[in-house]
Design a protein around this motif. Structure first.
Motif, short mmCIF file in Angstrom:
data_model
loop_
_atom_site.label_atom_id
_atom_site.label_comp_id
_atom_site.label_asym_id
_atom_site.label_seq_id
_atom_site.Cartn_x
_atom_site.Cartn_y
_atom_site.Cartn_z
N ILE A 15 0.83 -1.21 0.00
CA ILE A 15 0.00 0.00 0.00
C ILE A 15 0.87 1.26 0.00
CG2 ILE A 15 -1.61 1.39 1.38
CD1 ILE A 15 -2.87 -1.24 2.33
N PHE A 16 1.93 1.28 0.80
CA PHE A 16 2.65 2.52 1.04
C PHE A 16 3.93 2.68 0.22
CE2 PHE A 16 0.16 1.99 4.95
CZ PHE A 16 -0.53 3.20 4.93
N TYR A 17 4.56 1.60 -0.21
CA TYR A 17 5.85 1.73 -0.90
C TYR A 17 5.68 1.95 -2.39
CZ TYR A 17 8.29 0.32 3.39
OH TYR A 17 8.78 0.26 4.67
N GLY A 18 6.74 2.46 -3.01
CA GLY A 18 6.68 2.83 -4.42
C GLY A 18 6.38 1.69 -5.36
N PHE A 19 6.79 0.47 -5.05
CA PHE A 19 6.51 -0.65 -5.95
C PHE A 19 5.07 -1.14 -5.80
CE2 PHE A 19 8.67 -2.30 -2.14
CZ PHE A 19 7.73 -3.19 -1.65
N GLY A 20 4.32 -0.47 -4.88
CA GLY A 20 2.89 -0.77 -4.73
C GLY A 20 2.07 0.45 -5.10
N LEU A 21 1.24 0.92 -4.17
CA LEU A 21 0.39 2.08 -4.44
C LEU A 21 1.09 3.40 -4.18
CD1 LEU A 21 -3.00 0.83 -2.89
CD2 LEU A 21 -2.22 0.70 -5.27
N GLY A 22 2.24 3.36 -3.52
CA GLY A 22 3.02 4.58 -3.31
C GLY A 22 2.36 5.61 -2.41
N MET A 23 1.68 5.17 -1.35
CA MET A 23 0.97 6.09 -0.45
C MET A 23 1.83 6.55 0.72
SD MET A 23 -2.01 6.63 -1.70
CE MET A 23 -2.85 7.33 -0.28
N PHE A 24 3.12 6.36 0.65
CA PHE A 24 4.02 6.70 1.76
C PHE A 24 3.90 8.18 2.11
CE2 PHE A 24 8.09 7.77 3.73
CZ PHE A 24 8.25 6.73 4.63
N GLY A 25 3.56 8.48 3.39
CA GLY A 25 3.48 9.84 3.87
C GLY A 25 2.30 10.63 3.37
N LYS A 26 1.34 10.00 2.69
CA LYS A 26 0.25 10.74 2.06
C LYS A 26 -1.11 10.52 2.72
CE LYS A 26 2.49 10.43 -2.50
NZ LYS A 26 2.34 9.90 -3.87
N LEU A 27 -1.26 9.49 3.51
CA LEU A 27 -2.60 9.11 3.96
C LEU A 27 -3.08 9.91 5.17
CD1 LEU A 27 -4.90 7.17 3.34
CD2 LEU A 27 -3.86 5.50 4.88
N GLY A 28 -2.22 10.09 6.15
CA GLY A 28 -2.62 10.77 7.38
C GLY A 28 -2.67 9.81 8.55
N VAL A 29 -2.45 10.32 9.76
CA VAL A 29 -2.34 9.47 10.93
C VAL A 29 -3.66 8.79 11.27
CG1 VAL A 29 -1.80 9.42 13.40
CG2 VAL A 29 -0.44 10.85 11.86
N LEU A 30 -4.73 9.56 11.39
CA LEU A 30 -6.03 8.98 11.72
C LEU A 30 -6.50 8.03 10.64
CD1 LEU A 30 -8.51 8.79 13.53
CD2 LEU A 30 -9.44 10.81 12.35
N GLN A 31 -6.34 8.42 9.39
CA GLN A 31 -6.74 7.56 8.28
C GLN A 31 -5.95 6.26 8.30
OE1 GLN A 31 -6.05 10.76 8.25
NE2 GLN A 31 -7.15 11.92 6.65
N GLY A 32 -4.67 6.35 8.69
CA GLY A 32 -3.85 5.14 8.78
C GLY A 32 -4.35 4.21 9.86
N ALA A 33 -4.78 4.78 11.00
CA ALA A 33 -5.32 3.96 12.08
C ALA A 33 -6.60 3.27 11.65
CB ALA A 33 -5.56 4.82 13.31
N LEU A 34 -7.46 3.99 10.92
CA LEU A 34 -8.69 3.39 10.42
C LEU A 34 -8.40 2.31 9.39
CD1 LEU A 34 -10.88 6.62 10.05
CD2 LEU A 34 -10.98 4.89 11.86
N LEU A 35 -7.38 2.55 8.56
CA LEU A 35 -6.98 1.52 7.59
C LEU A 35 -6.49 0.27 8.31
CD1 LEU A 35 -6.34 0.58 4.70
CD2 LEU A 35 -4.11 1.72 4.91
N ALA A 36 -5.77 0.46 9.42
CA ALA A 36 -5.28 -0.69 10.20
C ALA A 36 -6.46 -1.54 10.68
CB ALA A 36 -4.46 -0.20 11.39
N ILE A 37 -7.52 -0.88 11.14
CA ILE A 37 -8.70 -1.62 11.61
C ILE A 37 -9.33 -2.39 10.45
CG2 ILE A 37 -11.03 -1.35 12.56
CD1 ILE A 37 -9.98 1.10 14.10
N LEU A 38 -9.39 -1.78 9.27
CA LEU A 38 -9.96 -2.45 8.10
C LEU A 38 -9.13 -3.67 7.70
CD1 LEU A 38 -11.94 -2.60 5.73
CD2 LEU A 38 -10.45 -0.99 4.50
N ILE A 39 -7.81 -3.50 7.65
CA ILE A 39 -6.92 -4.62 7.30
C ILE A 39 -7.07 -5.74 8.32
CG2 ILE A 39 -4.50 -5.34 7.11
CD1 ILE A 39 -3.90 -2.54 6.00
N TYR A 40 -7.13 -5.36 9.59
CA TYR A 40 -7.28 -6.36 10.65
C TYR A 40 -8.58 -7.14 10.48
CZ TYR A 40 -7.40 -8.44 15.30
OH TYR A 40 -7.46 -9.34 16.35
N ALA A 41 -9.68 -6.43 10.16
CA ALA A 41 -10.97 -7.10 9.99
C ALA A 41 -10.93 -8.11 8.85
CB ALA A 41 -12.06 -6.05 9.73
N VAL A 42 -10.25 -7.76 7.77
CA VAL A 42 -10.13 -8.69 6.63
C VAL A 42 -9.30 -9.91 7.03
CG1 VAL A 42 -9.20 -8.97 4.30
CG2 VAL A 42 -10.41 -6.86 4.91
#
Length: 409
Positions: free
Chosen positions: A325-352
């Motif tokens: 999700i975050f590295y250049g060989f993937g979606l390249g979202m490094f430093g772009k998502l935001g802290v709260l959004q990252g925490a919510l993404l963590a919950i989504l990944i965990y649920a999956v």
């Protein structure tokens, strides 16, 4: 009562800890090992800064200790199980530690820099010194080392000349490389780029020597809990859990004060060093009490259990998913998502992953990585420790034959 049986409560608590670990690690996935504490290079919003402080208080340093507590707990249960089968535990412990070290090296080199398995493998060898000790002895050692850990947190390290500039250059390079670099470029950056903190060789050696002692208290407290048979019968221990959960406001108070005094007071490190483990102990006992009150048919409880049973597989899968999700060989979202959004993404990944774990365990007894670890640990294709073959009855004097009773479980 069978003290060697698997504790589903421990599985569920381990599963919960992985959620907190992923939320804390999301900062490293998003901003890098050093960038997570240098958010000003990422033009953070007010929401980012508030969310960052909230994670420091409620999550960082208080979910990994739960996992370490359960690692110490599992060492004692593993030893009891092997002894119950007439087997020696030293070789199994050694093989498991070596396998974790190898797995940690591969993980840290080829997937993600924030690996913890290498450290777990190494400290597992150190903890063997305590497995035969009495619970009271281990508890005393744990308290003493916790106090020592807090002492080392006192003071503030003044940056050496050029450290600020070195840090700025490193973080800015990491933003470019991690955000848009290829897989080989990122590997090369991690292996060749000079670290932004210039520590003298003697200090680096001291840090390496002290690290196991600094992390040991929670491992030791987990050993004490296992030796005292905790978490095997949650419904009978609810009052105990509720008493220990009172550590939550204590830990939150210490960590809140530590964050507020950060960089301005020498006691900030002490408060954080003490608050993190105390909050972890409160969290795990509160969850144990909720587990005791809940229906074991609850899909949420079963999901936590499933993640806990497959903790190693899920931990590594989290790394693979997040770097893509975050590295250049993937979606390249490094430093772009935001802290709260990252925490919510963590919950989504965990649920999956929790859903996938539930489905996997309907067909298999354990996760794929857990199965490989057990095969290597017990040197058995079945992944189980084989009890020593009993001597034929005809070869045993009648006086030595055991009385009949129910089969061991």
């Amino acid at each position: 009562m069978n003290s060697n049986k698997r504790s589903t409560a421990v599985d569920a608590i381990r599963g919960l800890s992985l959620l907190g670990i992923l939320m804390a690690n999301m900062l490293i996935f998003q901003y890098g090992m050093f960038g997570k504490d240098e958010l000003h290079f990422f033009q953070p919003s007010t929401l980012d800064l508030i969310s960052h402080d909230m994670l420091k208080v409620f999550v960082e340093g208080s979910f990994m200790p739960i996992f370490t507590f359960l690692f110490g707990y599992s060492m004692i249960k593993m030893r009891e199980s092997l002894i119950g089968k007439g087997l020696k535990y030293g070789r199994s412990f050694f093989r498991r530690s070596v396998l974790l070290i190898v797995l940690g090296l591969l993980h840290s080199i080829f997937i993600w820099e924030g690996d913890i398995l290498l450290f777990y493998g190494g400290i597992g060898l150190f903890l063997v010194l305590f497995v035969k000790r009495k619970a009271k002895t281990i508890l005393i050692w744990g308290i003493l080392l916790l106090a020592l850990m807090a002492v080392f947190g006192y003071g503030s390290m003044e940056p050496a000349a050029g450290d600020a500039e070195r840090m700025e250059n490193y973080v800015k390079q990491s933003i470019e490389v991690y955000g848009s670099g290829t897989y080989s470029e990122i590997l090369n950056f991690r292996s060749t780029e000079e670290m932004p903190i210039d520590l003298p060789d003697w200090l680096m050696l001291l840090v390496i020597l002290i690290a196991p002692l600094m992390s040991a208290p929670m491992f030791l407290f987990g050993m004490v809990a296992a030796k005292r048979g905790r978490f095997l019968h949650p419904s009978m221990e609810i009052k105990l859990y509720l008493r220990w959960s009172l550590l939550i406001p204590v830990g939150l108070g210490l960590k809140t004060a530590g964050v507020m005094l950060e960089s301005t007071n020498n006691w900030s490190g002490v408060l954080m060093m003490l608050g993190g483990p105390l909050l972890a102990l409160g969290y795990l006992h509160l969850f144990a009490s909720l587990y005791a009150f809940s229906s074991k048919q609850s899909v949420v409880i079963r999901a936590f259990e499933a993640v806990g049973r497959m903790s190693l597989t899920n931990y590594l899968t989290q790394s693979v998913v997040c770097v893509l999700i975050f590295y250049g060989f993937g979606l390249g979202m490094f430093g772009k998502l935001g802290v709260l959004q990252g925490a919510l993404l963590a919950i989504l990944i965990y649920a999956v992953l929790a859903t996938a774990s539930l489905l996997w365990l309907k067909r298999f007894r354990s996760g794929p990585v857990e199965r490989l670890l057990r095969i290597g640990t017990y040197w058995s294709w079945s992944g189980r420790a084989k009890p020593k073959a009993a001597a034929p009855a005809s070869a045993v004097p009648a006086a030595e034959l055991p009385a009949e009773g129910p089969p061991a479980t």
